[in-house]
Write an enzyme that holds these catalytic residues in place. Structure first.
Site, PDB file in Angstrom:
ATOM      1  N   CYS A   1      -0.870   6.463  12.989  1.00 45.19           N
ATOM      2  CA  CYS A   1      -2.172   7.348  12.339  1.00 45.19           C
ATOM      3  C   CYS A   1      -3.014   7.265  13.217  1.00 45.19           C
ATOM      4  CB  CYS A   1      -2.246   6.297  10.989  1.00 45.19           C
ATOM      5  SG  CYS A   1      -4.183   6.584  10.205  1.00 45.19           S
TER       6      CYS A   1
ATOM      7  N   CYS B   1      -8.830   1.752   9.433  1.00 41.09           N
ATOM      8  CA  CYS B   1      -8.608   2.092   8.225  1.00 41.09           C
ATOM      9  C   CYS B   1      -8.113   1.004   6.778  1.00 41.09           C
ATOM     10  CB  CYS B   1      -7.773   3.277   7.797  1.00 41.09           C
ATOM     11  SG  CYS B   1      -6.912   4.123   5.990  1.00 41.09           S
TER      12      CYS B   1
ATOM     13  N   CYS C   1      -2.933   1.117   5.617  1.00 37.19           N
ATOM     14  CA  CYS C   1      -2.238  -0.075   5.995  1.00 37.19           C
ATOM     15  C   CYS C   1      -1.831  -1.190   6.853  1.00 37.19           C
ATOM     16  CB  CYS C   1      -1.206   1.208   6.524  1.00 37.19           C
ATOM     17  SG  CYS C   1      -0.877   2.754   5.852  1.00 37.19           S
TER      18      CYS C   1
ATOM     19  N   CYS D   1       4.676  -7.556  -8.608  1.00 42.45           N
ATOM     20  CA  CYS D   1       3.654  -7.284  -7.526  1.00 42.45           C
ATOM     21  C   CYS D   1       3.693  -7.966  -6.648  1.00 42.45           C
ATOM     22  CB  CYS D   1       2.948  -5.801  -8.404  1.00 42.45           C
ATOM     23  SG  CYS D   1       1.962  -7.068  -9.332  1.00 42.45           S
TER      24      CYS D   1
END
Length: 528
Positions: free
Chosen positions: A88, A94, A97, A485
């Protein structure tokens, strides 16, 4: 006496990295002299963006705080075998990730190590990796190094407030088997749902994501973890909005989504906040969602037609209206400009309706594997009574229902329960029922009255309320399956249950979000 801070913003230092945070920052320590050619674990902590455990790097300090400093890699002098080139172009800028610079096997090891560390530090369990025969205490996954919270603290302090480790749980007891992380064959293009903030940039509309913390908007034309069909829909929506004269709510220099925009209080043609796209991998149906500030956007018919011309296979085009005070992404009202108001997916032999704003696992392939793992852990043969707490739209409940006598789902969100009931009817499942309400209020009464054989827990990141765990302990439910999670709250809750007579029979990490620092887990508990 105050601790000496050996660096200042702008300084460059050499450091050997020995760990990694969930945010993908390498962890190293330097001496008071400001440099270290080895992994000095007793010095001043540096969190180095772009570094991997085992590497020797030159890092530039970007921020200094009490007890630690942030830095970024200037040069890698000794690279890890796990280092790869991120595909990427905006990786690092960003916030989506964190791990694209490490190979996938390394990522899976790091995630299992993160679960192990939480179970030991917070849960005070002894751990062993499946098939290794060696205790995990003091060990680490191959090549992963130490796994730390974002501030370098034990994960007891990470999350919503400080985790309350129960009294008497301060020495390791029990042995928990941690299985290998369940990964993907291809850890790219897995997301079935994305939403991108739209800005005015250079006189044109552009879409992008926000950096970690939401402080900076980063424009991008692609996302390598998103299904290609979603990327095509976002591009089509941008071009259609431009032709129709729509404007973005903010310029590219403005703050994060959810901040007040000038378009909310002005007249004109209407403002576009976000473009979102969804795909149902099991059926191929797709949806584009334009999030705007008013219903009367100009040329709505033309907007829909142009999206369909660019992407003829699109199933639905939706206008979502976000009024002031709603959000941060979607508003309450959605209008179908083309096609049905919902798309339908097929997962694990079941049908699921997906509305523009409903929750649905973003990685369908891994979600199905995780649900099948949870069903297997439940040990069902058709005779068991099951309670599914925090059931959401009923996905796990319906998986369980095919092997259980009956399933009762509990969920606080009324809209999610309506979706769960609709999904049950669509699949002609008559042995699944759903109740609206807080789990901590309904579950104690339900387990006392109905005496279930199995309870499944799938709580939000903050974990279970103490009342939920105490109800299980008091009722002595024979088997509990915990879908988590967050490893920190999982470890805390497992310790409480272990203190009440349960034995943790295994933990299976699941990589639901490849290229990121997030990890899901399935834990099986039974009465001792």
């Amino acid at each position: 006496m105050d601790r000496i801070i050996p660096v200042s913003p702008g300084d460059e230092v050499d450091v050997v990295l020995h760990g990694v945070t969930q945010e993908g920052k390498g962890v190293g320590r330097i001496s008071a002299a400001g440099s270290s050619g080895r992994a000095d674990r007793g010095g001043f902590t540096l969190f180095v963006r772009g570094g991997l455990p085992g590497e020797r790097v030159r890092a530039r300090v970007t921020r200094v705080a009490r007890g630690y400093a942030d830095a970024e890699v200037v040069a890698v002098m000794e690279a890890s075998d796990a280092r790869v080139r991120p595909p990427c172009p905006v990786f690092g800028a960003c916030g989506g990730c964190q791990f694209q610079h490490g190979d996938y096997g390394w990522q899976l090891d790091v995630k299992r190590e993160r679960v192990r560390e939480a179970l030991e530090r917070i849960g005070r369990f002894r751990t062993v990796y499946e098939g290794s025969g060696d205790p995990g205490v003091g060990g680490s996954a191959k090549g992963s190094g130490e796994v730390m919270g974002s501030t370098g603290k034990s994960e007891e302090a990470v999350g919503e407030g400080r985790l309350l480790v129960p009294a008497g749980a301060h020495s390791p007891v029990d042995t928990v088997v941690i299985h290998s992380t369940l990964g993907m064959e291809s850890p790219w293009r897995y997301r079935n749902n994305i939403h991108m903030a739209v800005k005015n940039r250079g006189g044109r509309l552009a879409a992008g994501y926000y950096s970690s913390g939401g402080r900076r908007w980063v424009a991008t034309e692609d996302c390598p973890i998103a299904d290609k069909r979603l990327v095509a829909l976002i591009r089509a929506g941008l071009r259609a909005a431009e032709v129709c004269g729509w404007q973005a709510a903010e310029k590219a220099t403005h703050g994060p989504a959810g901040a007040r925009s000038h378009g909310e209080s002005t007249g004109g043609v209407g403002r576009l906040y976000h473009l979102a796209a969804r795909v149902a991998p099991g059926t191929g149906q797709t949806m584009l969602i334009a999030v705007v500030d008013r219903e009367q956007m100009p040329h709505l018919g033309e907007f829909s037609d142009r999206v369909r011309d660019a992407v003829p296979e699109v199933t639905s085009v939706i206008l979502n209206v976000r009024r002031r005070g709603e959000g941060p992404i979607y508003g309450r009202r959605s209008i179908a400009l083309y096609g049905p108001s919902r798309i339908v997916d097929r997962m694990g032999g079941l049908w699921f309706e997906i509305s523009p704003t409903s929750f649905y696992q973003v990685n369908s392939q891994q979600a199905e594997r995780m649900y099948r793992l949870a069903v297997e852990a439940a040990g069902l043969d058709g005779s068991q009574r099951v309670v599914d707490a925090y059931c959401g739209v009923g996905t796990l409940s319906l998986f369980l229902s095919r092997s259980a006598a009956w399933v009762t789902g509990i969920e606080v969100a009324r809209e999610a329960v309506a979706d769960a009931r609709r999904n049950a009817r669509m699949n002609r499942i008559g042995n699944a029922r759903f109740q609206v309400g807080a789990v901590e209020e309904i579950l104690p009464r339900l387990v006392a009255d109905r005496q279930p054989d199995v309870v499944t827990l799938d709580p939000p990141r903050r974990g279970c309320r103490r009342e939920v765990l105490e109800a299980l302990i008091c009722s002595q439910v024979p088997r509990v399956v915990y879908v988590s999670c967050d490893p920190a709250t999982l470890a805390r809750d497992l310790r409480i249950l272990a203190g009440g007579g349960y034995q943790v029979r295994g933990v299976w990490p699941v990589d639901m979000f490849p290229q990121t620092g997030h990890v899901e887990s399935v834990a099986l508990l039974g009465l001792q």
